[in-house]
Write a protein that holds these residues in place. Structure first.
Motif, PDB file in Angstrom:
ATOM      1  N   GLY A  20     -21.279  12.642  -9.891  1.00  0.00           N
ATOM      2  CA  GLY A  20     -20.752  11.315  -9.489  1.00  0.00           C
ATOM      3  C   GLY A  20     -21.596  10.022 -10.139  1.00  0.00           C
ATOM      4  O   GLY A  20     -21.618   8.915  -9.733  1.00  0.00           O
ATOM      5  N   THR A  21     -22.065  10.304 -11.419  1.00  0.00           N
ATOM      6  CA  THR A  21     -22.847   9.396 -12.105  1.00  0.00           C
ATOM      7  C   THR A  21     -21.683   8.568 -12.920  1.00  0.00           C
ATOM      8  O   THR A  21     -22.005   7.694 -13.526  1.00  0.00           O
ATOM      9  N   GLY A  22     -20.434   9.154 -12.989  1.00  0.00           N
ATOM     10  CA  GLY A  22     -19.449   8.356 -13.864  1.00  0.00           C
ATOM     11  C   GLY A  22     -18.972   9.004 -14.942  1.00  0.00           C
ATOM     12  O   GLY A  22     -18.621   8.363 -15.771  1.00  0.00           O
ATOM     13  N   LYS A  23     -19.277  10.284 -15.336  1.00  0.00           N
ATOM     14  CA  LYS A  23     -19.114  11.025 -16.283  1.00  0.00           C
ATOM     15  C   LYS A  23     -17.646  10.998 -16.804  1.00  0.00           C
ATOM     16  O   LYS A  23     -17.256  10.592 -17.935  1.00  0.00           O
ATOM     17  N   SER A  24     -16.610  11.262 -15.865  1.00  0.00           N
ATOM     18  CA  SER A  24     -15.282  11.758 -16.016  1.00  0.00           C
ATOM     19  C   SER A  24     -14.644  10.294 -16.365  1.00  0.00           C
ATOM     20  O   SER A  24     -13.876   9.997 -17.498  1.00  0.00           O
ATOM     21  N   SER A  25     -14.802   9.253 -15.422  1.00  0.00           N
ATOM     22  CA  SER A  25     -14.334   7.799 -15.374  1.00  0.00           C
ATOM     23  C   SER A  25     -14.652   7.239 -16.931  1.00  0.00           C
ATOM     24  O   SER A  25     -13.780   6.717 -17.825  1.00  0.00           O
ATOM     25  N   ARG A 164     -20.203   6.213  -4.176  1.00  0.00           N
ATOM     26  CA  ARG A 164     -18.869   6.132  -5.006  1.00  0.00           C
ATOM     27  C   ARG A 164     -17.973   7.368  -4.520  1.00  0.00           C
ATOM     28  O   ARG A 164     -16.825   7.169  -4.422  1.00  0.00           O
ATOM     29  N   ARG A 165     -18.564   8.490  -4.221  1.00  0.00           N
ATOM     30  CA  ARG A 165     -17.829   9.549  -3.692  1.00  0.00           C
ATOM     31  C   ARG A 165     -17.031   9.246  -2.350  1.00  0.00           C
ATOM     32  O   ARG A 165     -16.047   9.725  -2.206  1.00  0.00           O
ATOM     33  N   GLU A 168     -13.861   7.596  -2.772  1.00  0.00           N
ATOM     34  CA  GLU A 168     -13.026   8.233  -3.059  1.00  0.00           C
ATOM     35  C   GLU A 168     -12.588   9.431  -1.907  1.00  0.00           C
ATOM     36  O   GLU A 168     -11.215   9.124  -1.627  1.00  0.00           O
ATOM     37  N   LEU A 210     -24.831  -0.862 -12.440  1.00  0.00           N
ATOM     38  CA  LEU A 210     -23.845  -1.218 -13.418  1.00  0.00           C
ATOM     39  C   LEU A 210     -22.393  -1.055 -12.842  1.00  0.00           C
ATOM     40  O   LEU A 210     -22.419  -0.146 -12.175  1.00  0.00           O
TER      41      LEU A 210
HETATM   42  N1  ATP Z   1     -20.731   2.330 -12.452  1.00  0.00           N
HETATM   43  C1  ATP Z   1     -19.764   2.553 -11.462  1.00  0.00           C
HETATM   44  N2  ATP Z   1     -19.757   1.795 -10.568  1.00  0.00           N
HETATM   45  C2  ATP Z   1     -19.051   2.157  -9.347  1.00  0.00           C
HETATM   46  N3  ATP Z   1     -18.146   3.036  -9.169  1.00  0.00           N
HETATM   47  C3  ATP Z   1     -18.250   3.959 -10.431  1.00  0.00           C
HETATM   48  C4  ATP Z   1     -19.124   3.898 -11.466  1.00  0.00           C
HETATM   49  N4  ATP Z   1     -18.887   5.011 -12.270  1.00  0.00           N
HETATM   50  C5  ATP Z   1     -18.008   5.729 -11.534  1.00  0.00           C
HETATM   51  N5  ATP Z   1     -17.648   5.094 -10.542  1.00  0.00           N
HETATM   52  C6  ATP Z   1     -16.542   5.763  -9.507  1.00  0.00           C
HETATM   53  O1  ATP Z   1     -17.376   6.872  -8.914  1.00  0.00           O
HETATM   54  C7  ATP Z   1     -16.723   7.937  -8.649  1.00  0.00           C
HETATM   55  C8  ATP Z   1     -17.131   9.316  -9.513  1.00  0.00           C
HETATM   56  O2  ATP Z   1     -16.970   9.072 -10.903  1.00  0.00           O
HETATM   57  P1  ATP Z   1     -16.798  10.210 -11.749  1.00  0.00           P
HETATM   58  O3  ATP Z   1     -15.562  11.124 -11.210  1.00  0.00           O
HETATM   59  O4  ATP Z   1     -16.401   9.513 -13.119  1.00  0.00           O
HETATM   60  O5  ATP Z   1     -18.340  10.685 -11.896  1.00  0.00           O
HETATM   61  P2  ATP Z   1     -18.593  12.172 -12.351  1.00  0.00           P
HETATM   62  O6  ATP Z   1     -20.059  12.069 -13.056  1.00  0.00           O
HETATM   63  O7  ATP Z   1     -17.619  12.789 -13.518  1.00  0.00           O
HETATM   64  O8  ATP Z   1     -18.662  13.047 -11.240  1.00  0.00           O
HETATM   65  P3  ATP Z   1     -18.569  14.825 -11.090  1.00  0.00           P
HETATM   66  O9  ATP Z   1     -19.577  15.278 -12.153  1.00  0.00           O
HETATM   67  O10 ATP Z   1     -18.934  15.081  -9.860  1.00  0.00           O
HETATM   68  O11 ATP Z   1     -17.052  15.186 -11.465  1.00  0.00           O
HETATM   69  C9  ATP Z   1     -15.219   7.637  -9.327  1.00  0.00           C
HETATM   70  O12 ATP Z   1     -14.737   7.127  -7.821  1.00  0.00           O
HETATM   71  C10 ATP Z   1     -15.358   6.515  -9.901  1.00  0.00           C
HETATM   72  O13 ATP Z   1     -14.481   5.591 -10.021  1.00  0.00           O
END
Ligand code: ATP
Ligand SMILES: Nc1ccn([C@@H]2O[C@H](COP(=O)(O)O)[C@@H](O)[C@H]2O)c(=O)n1
Length: 230
Positions: A20-25, A164-165, A168, A210
């Motif tokens: 959930g730190t935003g890696k994928s996005s 964030r999660r 979703e 951020l």
């Molecule tokens: N900086 C941010 N601010 C607000 N929302 C964010 C931010 N970065 C990501 N998100 C949102 O948080 C959610 C989780 O992001 P994401 O799937 O990219 O995380 P992840 O690190 O890949 O998670 P995982 O490891 O569980 O797959 C998504 O809905 C995304 O749109």
């Protein structure tokens, strides 16, 4: 150089961090913006977990998991505009995101035979990416691609990640979501074989305060600086 114009050198970017730190996005957007391929390594671990669940493998028994780790054929599509994942020809993009797979993936991904199988796939995809690749996961900078051109480690507070999660998963309880994230991170960080960890030479970016757009801009700038040799 082609037609007298300089061509951007191929670049490998490793993006690691907890859930959930935003890696994928971030990774998808950076790859799309810079014309790079994109690999979601979590999807690969989820895919092999889905196959094990579907085939009735006892996930409490690491020996049983290890014995079949080489069986499923996992194929990842690396276009950041439309990433895909199949297991034995079946599109599993939806099924790998179920609560059942999410709750079991850490047990499967801790098994060394699973990790060596998936790591081999990841290295092969990264080495075949013509313009380079953004690869996101938990052990990319430390184990899978220790020679990556740029390593980023994303973090965020558990509260921000849970919010964030929960956004979703409509209607999800934020406290339960926070506890589940913390539990999965603890399992991923404490396994013996290539745990979730920041590489010594990774740039840490705390995304708590951020926006996603700011994180993307920060990573794009870091890649461009690296390419320019700064
Ligand atoms: N900086 C941010 N601010 C607000 N929302 C964010 C931010 N970065 C990501 N998100 C949102 O948080 C959610 C989780 O992001 P994401 O799937 O990219 O995380 P992840 O690190 O890949 O998670 P995982 O490891 O569980 O797959 C998504 O809905 C995304 O749109
Ligand atoms: N390099 C990686 C990537 C992922 N995992 C395991 O997969 C799980 C799911 O990852 P998501 O990014 O899709 O949430 C994760 O919790 C890890 O157990 C891994 O081990 N190594």
């Amino acid at each position: 150089m082609e037609n007298g114009a300089p061509t951007a050198k191929s670049v490998i970017v490793a993006i690691d961090g907890p859930s959930g730190t935003g890696k994928s996005s971030t990774s998808k957007a950076v790859a799309a913006q810079l014309g790079l391929s994109y690999l979601d390594t979590g999807a690969q671990y989820r895919a092999i977990t889905w196959w094990m669940v579907s085939n009735g493998i006892d996930l409490e028994d690491p020996t049983a998991i290890a014995a079949v780790a080489g069986k499923p054929e996992i194929i990842s599509g690396t276009d950041p505009a439309a990433p895909t994942i199949t297991v034995d020809g079946i599109d599993v993009a939806g099924p790998i995101r179920t609560q059942e797979v999410t709750s079991k993936v850490s047990a499967v991904s801790a098994v060394p035979e699973v990790r060596s199988r998936i790591t081999e796939l990841q290295r092969s995809l990264a080495s075949g990416a013509e313009y380079g690749m953004v690869v996101e996961g938990r052990d990319i900078g430390t184990t899978v691609l220790p020679d990556a051109d740029l390593k980023i480690f994303l973090t965020a507070s558990p509260e921000a990640r849970a919010a964030r999660r929960s956004g979703e998963l409509k209607g999800a309880d934020i406290h339960a979501t926070r506890e589940a994230l913390i539990k999965r991170d603890a399992a991923d960080s404490s396994r013996k074989t290539s745990p979730l960890a920041k590489a010594g030479d990774a740039v840490e970016v705390d995304t708590t305060e951020l926006t996603l757009a700011q994180v993307i801009e920060c990573v794009v700038t870091l890649v461009e600086e690296k390419r320019a040799g700064k």
